[in-house]
Each structure stands twice: as structure tokens, then as C-alpha cells.
Write an enzyme that holds these catalytic residues in place. Structure first.
Site, PDB file in Angstrom:
ATOM      1  N   ARG A 150       6.382 -26.198  23.083  1.00  0.00           N
ATOM      2  CA  ARG A 150       6.931 -27.543  23.282  1.00  0.00           C
ATOM      3  C   ARG A 150       6.087 -28.296  24.300  1.00  0.00           C
ATOM      4  O   ARG A 150       5.655 -27.720  25.302  1.00  0.00           O
ATOM      5  CB  ARG A 150       8.372 -27.482  23.790  1.00  0.00           C
ATOM      6  CG  ARG A 150       9.357 -26.962  22.780  1.00  0.00           C
ATOM      7  CD  ARG A 150      10.782 -27.119  23.305  1.00  0.00           C
ATOM      8  NE  ARG A 150      11.668 -26.180  22.646  1.00  0.00           N
ATOM      9  CZ  ARG A 150      12.485 -25.354  23.272  1.00  0.00           C
ATOM     10  NH1 ARG A 150      12.558 -25.352  24.600  1.00  0.00           N
ATOM     11  NH2 ARG A 150      13.253 -24.534  22.596  1.00  0.00           N
ATOM     12  N   ARG A 205      27.070 -16.768  23.338  1.00  0.00           N
ATOM     13  CA  ARG A 205      26.193 -17.778  23.931  1.00  0.00           C
ATOM     14  C   ARG A 205      26.143 -18.982  23.007  1.00  0.00           C
ATOM     15  O   ARG A 205      25.901 -18.857  21.804  1.00  0.00           O
ATOM     16  CB  ARG A 205      24.784 -17.219  24.107  1.00  0.00           C
ATOM     17  CG  ARG A 205      23.896 -18.241  24.730  1.00  0.00           C
ATOM     18  CD  ARG A 205      22.452 -17.874  24.684  1.00  0.00           C
ATOM     19  NE  ARG A 205      21.693 -18.926  25.315  1.00  0.00           N
ATOM     20  CZ  ARG A 205      20.454 -19.237  24.982  1.00  0.00           C
ATOM     21  NH1 ARG A 205      19.828 -18.566  24.056  1.00  0.00           N
ATOM     22  NH2 ARG A 205      19.829 -20.217  25.600  1.00  0.00           N
ATOM     23  N   ASN A 208      24.482 -13.463  20.755  1.00  0.00           N
ATOM     24  CA  ASN A 208      23.662 -14.667  20.775  1.00  0.00           C
ATOM     25  C   ASN A 208      23.143 -14.858  19.355  1.00  0.00           C
ATOM     26  O   ASN A 208      22.213 -14.170  18.926  1.00  0.00           O
ATOM     27  CB  ASN A 208      22.517 -14.467  21.771  1.00  0.00           C
ATOM     28  CG  ASN A 208      21.634 -15.692  21.908  1.00  0.00           C
ATOM     29  OD1 ASN A 208      21.778 -16.654  21.155  1.00  0.00           O
ATOM     30  ND2 ASN A 208      20.715 -15.646  22.846  1.00  0.00           N
ATOM     31  N   CYS A 268       1.796 -16.459  27.210  1.00  0.00           N
ATOM     32  CA  CYS A 268       1.148 -16.550  28.522  1.00  0.00           C
ATOM     33  C   CYS A 268       0.256 -15.342  28.806  1.00  0.00           C
ATOM     34  O   CYS A 268      -0.853 -15.481  29.332  1.00  0.00           O
ATOM     35  CB  CYS A 268       2.231 -16.694  29.595  1.00  0.00           C
ATOM     36  SG  CYS A 268       1.579 -16.886  31.236  1.00  0.00           S
ATOM     37  N   ARG A 269       0.768 -14.161  28.420  1.00  0.00           N
ATOM     38  CA  ARG A 269      -0.003 -12.936  28.687  1.00  0.00           C
ATOM     39  C   ARG A 269      -1.355 -12.981  27.960  1.00  0.00           C
ATOM     40  O   ARG A 269      -2.394 -12.653  28.531  1.00  0.00           O
ATOM     41  CB  ARG A 269       0.808 -11.731  28.211  1.00  0.00           C
ATOM     42  CG  ARG A 269       0.431 -10.445  28.871  1.00  0.00           C
ATOM     43  CD  ARG A 269       1.367  -9.336  28.511  1.00  0.00           C
ATOM     44  NE  ARG A 269       2.521  -9.776  27.699  1.00  0.00           N
ATOM     45  CZ  ARG A 269       3.568  -9.016  27.447  1.00  0.00           C
ATOM     46  NH1 ARG A 269       3.629  -7.805  27.941  1.00  0.00           N
ATOM     47  NH2 ARG A 269       4.553  -9.445  26.704  1.00  0.00           N
ATOM     48  N   ASN A 308       9.407 -18.583  27.049  1.00  0.00           N
ATOM     49  CA  ASN A 308       8.846 -19.377  25.967  1.00  0.00           C
ATOM     50  C   ASN A 308       9.359 -20.808  26.048  1.00  0.00           C
ATOM     51  O   ASN A 308       8.620 -21.760  25.860  1.00  0.00           O
ATOM     52  CB  ASN A 308       9.205 -18.740  24.639  1.00  0.00           C
ATOM     53  CG  ASN A 308       8.015 -18.737  23.717  1.00  0.00           C
ATOM     54  OD1 ASN A 308       7.040 -19.472  23.930  1.00  0.00           O
ATOM     55  ND2 ASN A 308       8.073 -17.920  22.701  1.00  0.00           N
ATOM     56  N   HIS A 365      19.463 -23.747  29.715  1.00  0.00           N
ATOM     57  CA  HIS A 365      19.217 -22.507  30.486  1.00  0.00           C
ATOM     58  C   HIS A 365      20.208 -22.379  31.642  1.00  0.00           C
ATOM     59  O   HIS A 365      19.918 -21.703  32.632  1.00  0.00           O
ATOM     60  CB  HIS A 365      17.794 -22.477  31.105  1.00  0.00           C
ATOM     61  CG  HIS A 365      16.679 -22.334  30.117  1.00  0.00           C
ATOM     62  ND1 HIS A 365      15.469 -22.970  30.289  1.00  0.00           N
ATOM     63  CD2 HIS A 365      16.581 -21.623  28.973  1.00  0.00           C
ATOM     64  CE1 HIS A 365      14.672 -22.652  29.276  1.00  0.00           C
ATOM     65  NE2 HIS A 365      15.321 -21.834  28.462  1.00  0.00           N
ATOM     66  N   GLU A 425      20.992 -13.060  31.806  1.00  0.00           N
ATOM     67  CA  GLU A 425      21.965 -13.951  31.163  1.00  0.00           C
ATOM     68  C   GLU A 425      23.091 -13.169  30.502  1.00  0.00           C
ATOM     69  O   GLU A 425      24.250 -13.596  30.527  1.00  0.00           O
ATOM     70  CB  GLU A 425      21.250 -14.828  30.128  1.00  0.00           C
ATOM     71  CG  GLU A 425      20.312 -15.831  30.781  1.00  0.00           C
ATOM     72  CD  GLU A 425      19.390 -16.513  29.784  1.00  0.00           C
ATOM     73  OE1 GLU A 425      19.740 -17.584  29.297  1.00  0.00           O
ATOM     74  OE2 GLU A 425      18.314 -15.970  29.495  1.00  0.00           O
ATOM     75  N   GLU A 434       8.868 -13.868  36.002  1.00  0.00           N
ATOM     76  CA  GLU A 434       9.084 -12.501  36.522  1.00  0.00           C
ATOM     77  C   GLU A 434       7.838 -11.632  36.445  1.00  0.00           C
ATOM     78  O   GLU A 434       7.744 -10.633  37.161  1.00  0.00           O
ATOM     79  CB  GLU A 434      10.202 -11.815  35.706  1.00  0.00           C
ATOM     80  CG  GLU A 434      11.566 -12.439  35.924  1.00  0.00           C
ATOM     81  CD  GLU A 434      12.591 -11.974  34.895  1.00  0.00           C
ATOM     82  OE1 GLU A 434      12.466 -10.838  34.387  1.00  0.00           O
ATOM     83  OE2 GLU A 434      13.516 -12.749  34.595  1.00  0.00           O
TER      84      GLU A 434
HETATM   85  P1  AMP Z   1      10.775 -15.020  27.636  1.00  0.00           P
HETATM   86  O1  AMP Z   1      10.950 -16.169  26.687  1.00  0.00           O
HETATM   87  O2  AMP Z   1      11.583 -15.146  28.889  1.00  0.00           O
HETATM   88  O3  AMP Z   1      10.913 -13.681  26.969  1.00  0.00           O
HETATM   89  O4  AMP Z   1       9.263 -15.066  28.130  1.00  0.00           O
HETATM   90  C1  AMP Z   1       8.173 -14.969  27.237  1.00  0.00           C
HETATM   91  C2  AMP Z   1       6.889 -15.341  27.971  1.00  0.00           C
HETATM   92  O5  AMP Z   1       6.693 -14.442  29.069  1.00  0.00           O
HETATM   93  C3  AMP Z   1       5.658 -15.230  27.079  1.00  0.00           C
HETATM   94  O6  AMP Z   1       4.804 -16.348  27.296  1.00  0.00           O
HETATM   95  C4  AMP Z   1       4.993 -13.965  27.608  1.00  0.00           C
HETATM   96  O7  AMP Z   1       3.594 -13.969  27.421  1.00  0.00           O
HETATM   97  C5  AMP Z   1       5.330 -14.051  29.070  1.00  0.00           C
HETATM   98  N1  AMP Z   1       5.085 -12.760  29.732  1.00  0.00           N
HETATM   99  C6  AMP Z   1       5.750 -11.599  29.558  1.00  0.00           C
HETATM  100  N2  AMP Z   1       5.139 -10.604  30.263  1.00  0.00           N
HETATM  101  C7  AMP Z   1       4.081 -11.168  30.898  1.00  0.00           C
HETATM  102  C8  AMP Z   1       3.061 -10.675  31.764  1.00  0.00           C
HETATM  103  N3  AMP Z   1       3.015  -9.413  32.129  1.00  0.00           N
HETATM  104  N4  AMP Z   1       2.134 -11.549  32.212  1.00  0.00           N
HETATM  105  C9  AMP Z   1       2.165 -12.848  31.836  1.00  0.00           C
HETATM  106  N5  AMP Z   1       3.090 -13.372  31.026  1.00  0.00           N
HETATM  107  C10 AMP Z   1       4.039 -12.543  30.548  1.00  0.00           C
END
Ligand code: AMP
Length: 407
Positions: A240, A90, A12, A283-284, A210, A179, A385, A333
Site C-alpha cells: 500500500r 476479530r 480471524n 522487508c526481509r 505488511n 490495528h 493480538e 519486532e
Molecule cells: P507481519 O505482517 O506483522 O507478519 O509482518 C510481515 C513483515 O515483517 C514482512 O515485511 C517481513 O519481511 C517482515 N519481517 C519478518 N521478519 C523479519 C526480519 N527478521 N527482518 C526484517 N523483516 C522481517
């Protein structure tokens, strides 16, 4: 130790990064994965992750070629090079030229290149990765797996914008969706895990990372999705905006001094969770801040869940019947909070959250998070993926080239 010629290298390639995974298609977890970052910069590094752990090495001034060479040297060191059967790449945008994954030929490369204008940040670096990998590994098949291909089954009423048709005909302005590999994977998994009929089911899959998008999947086919011509449309994302009145964009350009470059940065880099919270795109981090009373973080999460629920409800109307809502991606997840806020808003569709199950299914654990009597149900399914790309690659490499140009 992998068996003979059974390994797929998944690549990727981004503008300054190269993500890779070595997959044995018989198993879901990659044997080796990693990421080369900040390519072209003195600070560039590459990391390798396997069952034994993770190590990071400097790759000073390394470009994509140096990164791939480092990956191939690692494979050689493990005596895996001879076991490499094919490479899966990808690619973000395939427009209407790709309805499925494709064995890479000069025609396929030209077709990907023809989509560059629609994905100027994504397709050119993917082509860089493809060309380097073809040069380094010329004797094995290479396959392109496109983010847009899964959504090519959408009907015109789902993919057309209500603008003059000449814009579609002459400029390809329509909704493509992205996606696709993730939505396809979790839809297949949902059918298997929830015991649905593969020829008669309706799902809304929500890939929340994200970048975030939701898709209506009818009988294994995408019939509608939230992203559009570009990945900017639809849900609230990390940085975004997702949907915004085009009139607001015109208004800001007329009255607040934004040009196209400034507006691009505003909507793609400074908006979403970051813009709303004035704190973070993560988000975390927002959940922790909201718990500590940060009003902006709380508001950002509320807007995120509201928009998502509204989209899930809307997408359900593109289906014959809704069997399940599927959460995936980093947020889908791992965030029981966002899932709870979203499912609470889906009450009119009949979903009732099982709070204990919702807390339980995190970090790759799949399961149903609604109560036993809840129809439709909601489920958490970890996306994969890389494995999906590896599976397509292995299939096409095995089948060989198709005589016609129909991808
Ligand atoms: P991705 O782009 O699929 O890697 O997802 C990234 C997003 O998932 C970010 O906003 C992270 O803060 C969120 N994320 C990962 N682990 C957690 C968690 N334990 N609780 C809340 N958000 C999470």
C-alpha cells in the site's frame, strides 16, 4: 491440560482464510493455533501449531465452515471442546458504532453489517465466520473485537478530513484508524514494562507489518493515528502506498487511464515497498537485496523509514508529552535495520540508539533500544493480538450482556 471451561477460541476470518488460536487467558502463548488457507479452492489446506510442532493437512474444496469443523474436530480430539468458554472474533471495521469490544447479539451483527461498505473486503468474511461459529457453538458467548474501536477516543480535530462536513454526516467520511487491538496491547505492555504511570503517559506505537500504522496513545487512549477511513492512509506498507496527494490520484485517473478498480489495485496492491523497490513487498527480502547493492531495495527502505519518522514526530505533537516510541509487528519486532534508520531520524526528539540493544531485541524479545540517558526512549514490544482478543472475550463472556446498546 487446560482447566474447566477456561479456553477461548479466537477466530480471524478473511476472504479465503481462517486464522485461529486457542488461548488460555492465564498464559500469553496460545495452546494451539493455525491457519486454513485458499478456502474455496481445490488447493485449500489447514495447519495446526502447538508446542509439539506444526502439521498441515489438505482441506480440498474446503470453505469457512469446513475449516471451522476441522478446528472443532481437532479440539474434540484433544478433549478440549468442553473446556471452551467463549469465542472471540476479530472484526476490522466498527465505524462509530463500536467504542469497545462487544458481546455478539443480533443487534451487534446488524451493526457490523452496517459497516460493510466501509470495509468491503474485510467485514463480510468476518460475518461469515461469526455466523458459522454461532451455528456450530450456539451455547457459549461470542464476542466481536474491532480494529477500529480503540481509536474512537480521537477528538474531531484528529479524525476529521477538511472536506465538506456533509460527507462526514452523510457518508461517514472521517479517519477511523485500524490495528487498534495491537496498539492497545503494546501500549498496555509499554506502561508495565517501562514503569510508566498508567494515568499519565504519552506513547507513539508503531505497528509495522505488511500493513503498518502508528498511533499516539495518551494515558491509555488513542488520540491520533496514521490510518484513515481505510487502512490505505499513512505509512508506507508492503504493497500500500500510504499517503499520496489526492491530486496525484485525480491526475492519474484523468491522464493515465486508471478507473476506480485499477486505482484501487495500484494503491493497495502494487505500491508501498513493492512499488518503490520494483522487487518485493517483504522487508526481509529487501534488506538482503539492499545489502547486496540493490538500489531499489535501499530506496524503498529509506522512504519507509523517512515516512515513519515523520509520522512519529507528527503524532508526538498530539500528546502532552512523549515518554516512548514503541516498535511492534513483523518489521518492528525483527528488523534492527529499519529501527536504526528510524531512530536515527528521531534525533530532534532526543532519541539516541543503543546499537547493541537494538541488535539484541528480535524474535519476540522485548526491551529498550535507546541509550540510558535517552528521553524519550524507544522500545521493542512483541504484539499479541490473539491474547488481547481472548482477554476481552473472557471478560465480556464473564460479565454477560449489557442492557443498553452502548457497546
Ligand atoms: P507481519 O505482517 O506483522 O507478519 O509482518 C510481515 C513483515 O515483517 C514482512 O515485511 C517481513 O519481511 C517482515 N519481517 C519478518 N521478519 C523479519 C526480519 N527478521 N527482518 C526484517 N523483516 C522481517
Amino acid at each position: 491440560m487446560p482447566p474447566d471451561a477456561s479456553l477461548i477460541l479466537v477466530l480471524n476470518s478473511g476472504s479465503s482464510s481462517l486464522k485461529f488460536a486457542v488461548q488460555d487467558t492465564a498464559q500469553r502463548t496460545p495452546l494451539l493455533s493455525g491457519l486454513a488457507e485458499r478456502l474455496g479452492n481445490t488447493q485449500s489446506t489447514i495447519n495446526f501449531k502447538d508446542a509439539q510442532g506444526k502439521r498441515t493437512e489438505p482441506l480440498p474444496g474446503g470453505d469457512h465452515a469446513a475449516a471451522l469443523d476441522a478446528v472443532l474436530a481437532e479440539l474434540a480430539g484433544r478433549s478440549w471442546l468442553g473446556a471452551l468458554a467463549a469465542v472471540g472474533h476479530r472484526v476490522v471495521h466498527g465505524a462509530e458504532r463500536f467504542t469497545s469490544s462487544a458481546l455478539i447479539t443480533p443487534t451487534v451483527i446488524a451493526d457490523i453489517e452496517a459497516c460493510n461498505e466501509l470495509a468491503p473486503l474485510h467485514n463480510p468474511p468476518a460475518l461469515v465466520g461469526i455466523r458459522i461459529a454461532l451455528a456450530r457453538l450456539p451455547d457459549i458467548p461470542h464476542v466481536a473485537v474491532l480494529d477500529t474501536a480503540f481509536h474512537q477516543t480521537m477528538a474531531p480535530e484528529a479524525y476529521l478530513y477538511a472536506v465538506p462536513m456533509a460527507l462526514y454526516r452523510e457518508h461517514g467520511v472521517r479517519r477511523y484508524g485500524f490495528h487498534g487491538t495491537s496498539h492497545r496491547f503494546v501500549a498496555l505492555e509499554a506502561v508495565a514494562q517501562l514503569g510508566l504511570d498508567s494515568a499519565d503517559h504519552g506513547l507513539v506505537t508503531a505497528h509495522l507489518g505488511n500493513g503498518a500504522s502508528a498511533t499516539a496513545v495518551q494515558d491509555g487512549r488513542s488520540v491520533d493515528t496514521s490510518m484513515g477511513l481505510t487502512p490505505l492512509e499513512g505509512l508506507v506498507m508492503g504493497t500500500r502506498s500510504g499517503d499520496i496527494d489526492a491530486g496525484a490520484v485525480l491526475h492519474l485517473m484523468r491522464t493515465a487511464g486508471y478507473d476506480t478498480v485499477g486505482m484501487d489495485a495500484l494503491l493497495n496492491k502494487q505500491s508501498g515497498l513493492l512499488g518503490l523497490s520494483e522487487l518485493s513487498n517483504d522487508c526481509r527480502e529487501l534488506e538482503a537485496a539492499a545489502a547486496a547493492g540493490h538500489a531499489g531495495a535501499k530506496l524503498a527502505l529509506e522512504v519507509f523509514a523517512h515516512r515513519l519518522a515523520r509520522y512519529i514526530g507528527g503524532l508526538a505533537m498530539s500528546l502532552r508529552r512523549l515518554d516512548a516510541v514503541v516498535f511492534t509487528g513483523g518489521i518492528g519486532e525483527n528488523s534492527p535495520l529499519v529501527r536504526a534508520m528510524t531512530v536515527a531520524r528521531l534525533r530532534p526528539l532526543g532519541l539516541v540508539l543503543d546499537e547493541a540493544a537494538n541488535e539484541r531485541f528480535i524474535r519476540g524479545a522485548d526491551g529498550v533500544i535507546t541509550t540510558a540517558g535517552s528521553t524519550p526512549c524507544a522500545a521493542v514490544i512483541a504484539t499479541n493480538e490473539e491474547w488481547m482478543i481472548a482477554r476481552d472475550t473472557a471478560e465480556l463472556a464473564h460479565r454477560g450482556p449489557t442492557p443498553s446498546k452502548a457497546h
